[in-house]
Design a protein around this motif. Structure first.
Motif, mmCIF file in Angstrom:
data_model
loop_
_atom_site.group_PDB
_atom_site.id
_atom_site.type_symbol
_atom_site.label_atom_id
_atom_site.label_comp_id
_atom_site.label_asym_id
_atom_site.label_seq_id
_atom_site.Cartn_x
_atom_site.Cartn_y
_atom_site.Cartn_z
ATOM 1 N N ALA A 54 -19.330 24.912 1.441
ATOM 2 C CA ALA A 54 -18.111 24.212 1.039
ATOM 3 C C ALA A 54 -17.715 23.158 2.074
ATOM 4 O O ALA A 54 -17.308 22.042 1.716
ATOM 5 N N LEU A 55 -17.848 23.476 3.347
ATOM 6 C CA LEU A 55 -17.485 22.526 4.394
ATOM 7 C C LEU A 55 -18.467 21.358 4.450
ATOM 8 O O LEU A 55 -18.077 20.228 4.747
ATOM 9 N N ARG A 56 -19.738 21.613 4.137
ATOM 10 C CA ARG A 56 -20.712 20.511 4.061
ATOM 11 C C ARG A 56 -20.357 19.567 2.917
ATOM 12 O O ARG A 56 -20.414 18.348 3.061
ATOM 13 N N VAL A 57 -19.998 20.141 1.768
ATOM 14 C CA VAL A 57 -19.596 19.323 0.620
ATOM 15 C C VAL A 57 -18.343 18.531 0.963
ATOM 16 O O VAL A 57 -18.230 17.341 0.640
ATOM 17 N N LEU A 58 -17.400 19.168 1.629
ATOM 18 C CA LEU A 58 -16.160 18.497 2.018
ATOM 19 C C LEU A 58 -16.453 17.305 2.915
ATOM 20 O O LEU A 58 -15.903 16.216 2.730
ATOM 21 N N GLU A 59 -17.333 17.490 3.882
ATOM 22 C CA GLU A 59 -17.676 16.404 4.801
ATOM 23 C C GLU A 59 -18.390 15.277 4.065
ATOM 24 O O GLU A 59 -18.142 14.099 4.320
ATOM 25 N N ARG A 60 -19.274 15.623 3.142
ATOM 26 C CA ARG A 60 -20.005 14.610 2.389
ATOM 27 C C ARG A 60 -19.064 13.792 1.503
ATOM 28 O O ARG A 60 -19.268 12.591 1.311
ATOM 29 N N ASN A 61 -18.025 14.434 0.984
ATOM 30 C CA ASN A 61 -17.094 13.745 0.093
ATOM 31 C C ASN A 61 -15.993 12.995 0.823
ATOM 32 O O ASN A 61 -15.248 12.241 0.200
ATOM 33 N N ARG A 62 -15.886 13.211 2.126
ATOM 34 C CA ARG A 62 -14.803 12.600 2.872
ATOM 35 C C ARG A 62 -14.964 11.084 2.889
ATOM 36 O O ARG A 62 -16.050 10.573 3.198
ATOM 37 N N PRO A 63 -13.920 10.321 2.561
ATOM 38 C CA PRO A 63 -14.031 8.862 2.564
ATOM 39 C C PRO A 63 -14.391 8.324 3.952
ATOM 40 O O PRO A 63 -13.885 8.818 4.966
ATOM 41 N N ALA A 64 -15.294 7.336 3.982
ATOM 42 C CA ALA A 64 -15.645 6.707 5.250
ATOM 43 C C ALA A 64 -14.433 5.942 5.780
ATOM 44 O O ALA A 64 -13.704 5.303 5.024
ATOM 45 N N THR A 65 -14.214 6.054 7.089
ATOM 46 C CA THR A 65 -13.049 5.421 7.697
ATOM 47 C C THR A 65 -13.449 4.636 8.942
ATOM 48 O O THR A 65 -14.540 4.799 9.482
ATOM 49 N N LEU A 66 -12.523 3.803 9.384
ATOM 50 C CA LEU A 66 -12.717 3.014 10.602
ATOM 51 C C LEU A 66 -11.399 3.008 11.353
ATOM 52 O O LEU A 66 -10.347 2.687 10.787
ATOM 53 N N ALA A 67 -11.452 3.382 12.626
ATOM 54 C CA ALA A 67 -10.246 3.377 13.451
ATOM 55 C C ALA A 67 -10.008 1.967 13.993
ATOM 56 O O ALA A 67 -10.890 1.365 14.599
ATOM 57 N N VAL A 68 -8.827 1.442 13.736
ATOM 58 C CA VAL A 68 -8.450 0.099 14.190
ATOM 59 C C VAL A 68 -7.295 0.251 15.174
ATOM 60 O O VAL A 68 -6.291 0.914 14.878
ATOM 61 N N ARG A 69 -7.430 -0.375 16.334
ATOM 62 C CA ARG A 69 -6.392 -0.258 17.359
ATOM 63 C C ARG A 69 -5.705 -1.606 17.535
ATOM 64 O O ARG A 69 -6.337 -2.614 17.800
ATOM 65 N N SER A 70 -4.393 -1.606 17.379
ATOM 66 C CA SER A 70 -3.622 -2.842 17.492
ATOM 67 C C SER A 70 -2.304 -2.563 18.193
ATOM 68 O O SER A 70 -1.567 -1.651 17.806
ATOM 69 N N ARG A 71 -2.045 -3.335 19.236
ATOM 70 C CA ARG A 71 -0.801 -3.202 20.005
ATOM 71 C C ARG A 71 -0.561 -1.772 20.462
ATOM 72 O O ARG A 71 0.549 -1.239 20.404
ATOM 73 N N GLY A 72 -1.644 -1.146 20.926
ATOM 74 C CA GLY A 72 -1.533 0.196 21.475
ATOM 75 C C GLY A 72 -1.461 1.318 20.467
ATOM 76 O O GLY A 72 -1.360 2.490 20.831
ATOM 77 N N THR A 73 -1.518 0.989 19.181
ATOM 78 C CA THR A 73 -1.426 2.004 18.126
ATOM 79 C C THR A 73 -2.717 2.039 17.319
ATOM 80 O O THR A 73 -3.233 0.998 16.930
ATOM 81 N N SER A 74 -3.216 3.237 17.075
ATOM 82 C CA SER A 74 -4.439 3.384 16.273
ATOM 83 C C SER A 74 -4.083 3.643 14.823
ATOM 84 O O SER A 74 -3.122 4.352 14.518
ATOM 85 N N ARG A 75 -4.870 3.060 13.934
ATOM 86 C CA ARG A 75 -4.679 3.247 12.501
ATOM 87 C C ARG A 75 -6.031 3.518 11.883
ATOM 88 O O ARG A 75 -7.015 2.834 12.194
ATOM 89 N N LEU A 76 -6.104 4.491 11.014
ATOM 90 C CA LEU A 76 -7.355 4.842 10.360
ATOM 91 C C LEU A 76 -7.405 4.190 8.986
ATOM 92 O O LEU A 76 -6.576 4.467 8.125
ATOM 93 N N LEU A 77 -8.370 3.281 8.801
ATOM 94 C CA LEU A 77 -8.519 2.582 7.527
ATOM 95 C C LEU A 77 -9.638 3.216 6.713
ATOM 96 O O LEU A 77 -10.720 3.504 7.234
ATOM 97 N N ARG A 78 -9.391 3.421 5.435
ATOM 98 C CA ARG A 78 -10.458 3.815 4.526
ATOM 99 C C ARG A 78 -11.273 2.573 4.205
ATOM 100 O O ARG A 78 -10.721 1.567 3.756
ATOM 101 N N LEU A 79 -12.573 2.639 4.438
ATOM 102 C CA LEU A 79 -13.407 1.456 4.222
ATOM 103 C C LEU A 79 -13.349 0.973 2.781
ATOM 104 O O LEU A 79 -13.432 -0.230 2.520
ATOM 105 N N GLU A 80 -13.173 1.884 1.842
ATOM 106 C CA GLU A 80 -13.119 1.473 0.442
ATOM 107 C C GLU A 80 -11.878 0.637 0.145
ATOM 108 O O GLU A 80 -11.815 -0.060 -0.868
ATOM 109 N N ASP A 81 -10.872 0.698 1.038
ATOM 110 C CA ASP A 81 -9.644 -0.076 0.847
ATOM 111 C C ASP A 81 -9.709 -1.459 1.492
ATOM 112 O O ASP A 81 -8.807 -2.270 1.290
ATOM 113 N N VAL A 82 -10.751 -1.723 2.284
ATOM 114 C CA VAL A 82 -10.883 -3.020 2.957
ATOM 115 C C VAL A 82 -11.618 -3.984 2.025
ATOM 116 O O VAL A 82 -12.758 -3.734 1.632
#
Length: 236
Positions: free
Chosen positions: A118-146
């Protein structure tokens, strides 16, 4: 931190499985907060309540199979593991894409095997993300939203499908390196597009699905167009 929801009307059986979850979490060092409910009717939104659902098939009010069928009408991804007294009923789990089933009384070995899957399936289904750091704050973007990324001075700007933006101090070259093996294609010196958001392209023009029109760089056009065509062809 994956959240586990156990739907089980028998308190003794629930205690056994909850203890299995806690033992597995301790052995693997994986935080696994677990919630127990006697019926799916006690949980307003199963997909919002958990990342992995362990579900008894035979429950009063609403059976596990009925609950899973309802869940799959709006959530195709949450891993479901059925718990049952009668193994022959568990074959219906394929109808709702369950990752497996456990027969009562559930041994720790059987539980561990299903939880790992179940945890392998969960990891496989997890949306790919990219951490973006701006003005000292990190934000996690879903690549499918870019939709696309552009160079702007010493920054790169991520244009999002909801019309928003995220800015990071970086170069387009370094950003492209972080996006390797994804659907992103560099189409000019100043722009990277998400091929999943390309509506059409013709000549030197690219039209994104948010209406933005972009252009191929003269020296990059052939390679970029080939990569977008490959994506459209389902090779990625």
């Amino acid at each position: 931190m994956p959240r586990v929801l156990l739907l089980e009307d028998d308190e003794r059986e629930a205690d056994v499985i909850v203890n299995h979850v806690r033992r597995y979490a301790e052995e693997t060092g994986t935080p696994l907060p677990v919630r127990w409910s006697r019926s799916p009717m006690e949980v307003q939104d199963i997909s919002a309540a958990c990342d992995v659902c362990l579900m008894d098939i035979d429950m009063p009010g609403m059976s596990g199979m009925e609950a899973a069928t309802l869940l799959r009408t709006y959530d195709e991804a949450t891993p479901i593991v059925f718990v049952t007294n009668l193994a022959q009923y568990a074959v219906r789990g394929y109808e709702v894409d369950a990752v497996g089933f456990m027969v009562k009384p559930v041994s720790y070995g059987a539980f561990k095997m299903r939880m790992e899957k179940a945890l392998r399936v969960l990891e496989r289904n997890r949306p790919a993300t990219l951490a973006v750091r701006s003005r000292g704050t990190s934000r996690l973007l879903r690549l499918e939203d870019v939709v696309y990324v552009e160079s702007r001075g010493h920054d790169v700007v991520f244009h999002l499908s909801d019309g928003g933006e995220a800015t990071e101090r970086a170069t387009l070259q370094s950003t492209m390196g972080r996006l390797s093996d994804t659907a992103f294609v560099r189409v000019s010196k100043g722009v990277i597009v998400n091929a999943a958001h390309v509506r059409s392209y013709r000549g030197s023009q690219i039209r994104m699905d948010d209406g933005t029109e972009l252009g191929f760089g003269r020296t990059m056009r052939a390679q970029a167009a080939a990569e977008i065509s490959e994506y459209f062809g389902g090779a990625r």
